[in-house]
Design a protein around this motif. Sequence first.
Motif, mmCIF file in Angstrom:
data_model
loop_
_atom_site.group_PDB
_atom_site.id
_atom_site.type_symbol
_atom_site.label_atom_id
_atom_site.label_comp_id
_atom_site.label_asym_id
_atom_site.label_seq_id
_atom_site.Cartn_x
_atom_site.Cartn_y
_atom_site.Cartn_z
ATOM 1 N N MET A 257 0.838 -1.183 0.000
ATOM 2 C CA MET A 257 0.000 0.000 0.000
ATOM 3 C C MET A 257 0.880 1.242 0.000
ATOM 4 N N GLY A 258 0.530 2.181 -0.859
ATOM 5 C CA GLY A 258 1.278 3.425 -0.934
ATOM 6 C C GLY A 258 1.382 3.879 -2.379
ATOM 7 N N GLU A 259 1.577 5.149 -2.536
ATOM 8 C CA GLU A 259 1.682 5.732 -3.878
ATOM 9 C C GLU A 259 3.073 5.537 -4.477
ATOM 10 N N THR A 260 4.072 5.375 -3.628
ATOM 11 C CA THR A 260 5.445 5.220 -4.099
ATOM 12 C C THR A 260 6.045 3.949 -3.509
ATOM 13 N N LEU A 261 7.174 3.562 -4.048
ATOM 14 C CA LEU A 261 7.889 2.403 -3.527
ATOM 15 C C LEU A 261 8.288 2.637 -2.078
ATOM 16 N N GLU A 262 8.742 3.840 -1.771
ATOM 17 C CA GLU A 262 9.163 4.163 -0.410
ATOM 18 C C GLU A 262 8.003 4.009 0.579
ATOM 19 N N GLU A 263 6.840 4.531 0.220
ATOM 20 C CA GLU A 263 5.653 4.405 1.082
ATOM 21 C C GLU A 263 5.270 2.941 1.267
ATOM 22 N N GLY A 264 5.274 2.191 0.183
ATOM 23 C CA GLY A 264 4.899 0.782 0.249
ATOM 24 C C GLY A 264 5.822 -0.012 1.154
ATOM 25 N N LEU A 265 7.134 0.199 1.007
ATOM 26 C CA LEU A 265 8.088 -0.515 1.855
ATOM 27 C C LEU A 265 7.999 -0.049 3.302
ATOM 28 N N ASP A 266 7.760 1.229 3.514
ATOM 29 C CA ASP A 266 7.611 1.754 4.876
ATOM 30 C C ASP A 266 6.377 1.139 5.552
ATOM 31 N N ASN A 267 5.258 1.065 4.844
ATOM 32 C CA ASN A 267 4.040 0.458 5.392
ATOM 33 C C ASN A 267 4.244 -1.028 5.682
ATOM 34 N N PHE A 268 4.932 -1.735 4.772
ATOM 35 C CA PHE A 268 5.239 -3.151 4.980
ATOM 36 C C PHE A 268 6.097 -3.324 6.234
ATOM 37 N N THR A 269 7.117 -2.478 6.371
ATOM 38 C CA THR A 269 8.016 -2.552 7.524
ATOM 39 C C THR A 269 7.267 -2.299 8.831
ATOM 40 N N LYS A 270 6.434 -1.275 8.853
ATOM 41 C CA LYS A 270 5.663 -0.968 10.073
ATOM 42 C C LYS A 270 4.747 -2.125 10.456
ATOM 43 N N SER A 271 4.072 -2.708 9.467
ATOM 44 C CA SER A 271 3.171 -3.832 9.751
ATOM 45 C C SER A 271 3.948 -5.033 10.270
ATOM 46 N N TYR A 272 5.090 -5.302 9.667
ATOM 47 C CA TYR A 272 5.906 -6.442 10.099
ATOM 48 C C TYR A 272 6.424 -6.233 11.519
ATOM 49 N N LEU A 273 6.908 -5.037 11.794
ATOM 50 C CA LEU A 273 7.468 -4.763 13.116
ATOM 51 C C LEU A 273 6.418 -4.848 14.223
ATOM 52 N N LYS A 274 5.156 -4.614 13.892
ATOM 53 C CA LYS A 274 4.083 -4.755 14.881
ATOM 54 C C LYS A 274 3.939 -6.200 15.354
ATOM 55 N N THR A 275 4.402 -7.155 14.548
ATOM 56 C CA THR A 275 4.286 -8.567 14.918
ATOM 57 C C THR A 275 5.429 -9.023 15.820
ATOM 58 N N ILE A 276 6.450 -8.176 15.988
ATOM 59 C CA ILE A 276 7.617 -8.517 16.802
ATOM 60 C C ILE A 276 7.473 -7.860 18.175
ATOM 61 N N SER A 277 7.459 -8.665 19.227
ATOM 62 C CA SER A 277 7.254 -8.115 20.572
ATOM 63 C C SER A 277 8.556 -7.686 21.245
ATOM 64 N N ASP A 278 9.663 -8.274 20.858
ATOM 65 C CA ASP A 278 10.952 -7.983 21.488
ATOM 66 C C ASP A 278 11.565 -6.717 20.877
ATOM 67 N N GLU A 279 11.798 -5.711 21.703
ATOM 68 C CA GLU A 279 12.339 -4.428 21.240
ATOM 69 C C GLU A 279 13.734 -4.579 20.643
ATOM 70 N N GLU A 280 14.551 -5.439 21.223
ATOM 71 C CA GLU A 280 15.904 -5.645 20.702
ATOM 72 C C GLU A 280 15.865 -6.253 19.300
ATOM 73 N N VAL A 281 14.997 -7.217 19.104
ATOM 74 C CA VAL A 281 14.848 -7.845 17.785
ATOM 75 C C VAL A 281 14.345 -6.816 16.768
ATOM 76 N N ARG A 282 13.393 -5.974 17.169
ATOM 77 C CA ARG A 282 12.903 -4.919 16.269
ATOM 78 C C ARG A 282 14.035 -3.983 15.867
ATOM 79 N N SER A 283 14.888 -3.631 16.798
ATOM 80 C CA SER A 283 16.013 -2.741 16.503
ATOM 81 C C SER A 283 16.974 -3.384 15.507
ATOM 82 N N ILE A 284 17.245 -4.648 15.689
ATOM 83 C CA ILE A 284 18.130 -5.376 14.768
ATOM 84 C C ILE A 284 17.521 -5.426 13.371
ATOM 85 N N ILE A 285 16.227 -5.703 13.293
ATOM 86 C CA ILE A 285 15.546 -5.781 12.001
ATOM 87 C C ILE A 285 15.568 -4.428 11.300
ATOM 88 N N LYS A 286 15.415 -3.354 12.038
ATOM 89 C CA LYS A 286 15.465 -2.015 11.443
ATOM 90 C C LYS A 286 16.825 -1.745 10.804
#
Length: 99
Positions: free
Chosen positions: A57-86
């Motif tokens: 979802m998004g008008e640009t590639l950047e928006e689409g990847l940002d939305n994908f990243t935000k949705s994926y990170l919501k599934t990760i409960s461990d803050e350290e793991v989220r930081s590594i993934i970022k």
Amino acid sequence: MTILSFIAVAFYMSPLAKNSYSTVDNLTTLNFYEREDEFDFHNIKKLCSYEFCEYMMGETLEEGLDNFTKSYLKTISDEEVRSIIKVKGIKITKIIYKN
């Protein structure tokens, strides 16, 4: 019989049949920009990282990847793991195209 075989081979080799689903190697949300010419962004329906899939979802590639990243990170409960993934990016294992 030969004509039917030729039609069947042509169908399976057509771009639509090939592009409805694509597995990719060594692709992450961080290096997607470097390889964006390999993919038709406007025809991407979903991105998947292993079992997690999300609509692009998004008008640009950047928006689409940002939305994908935000949705994926919501599934990760461990803050350290989220930081590594970022830092490392999310591995994209499959791209599903619109038909």
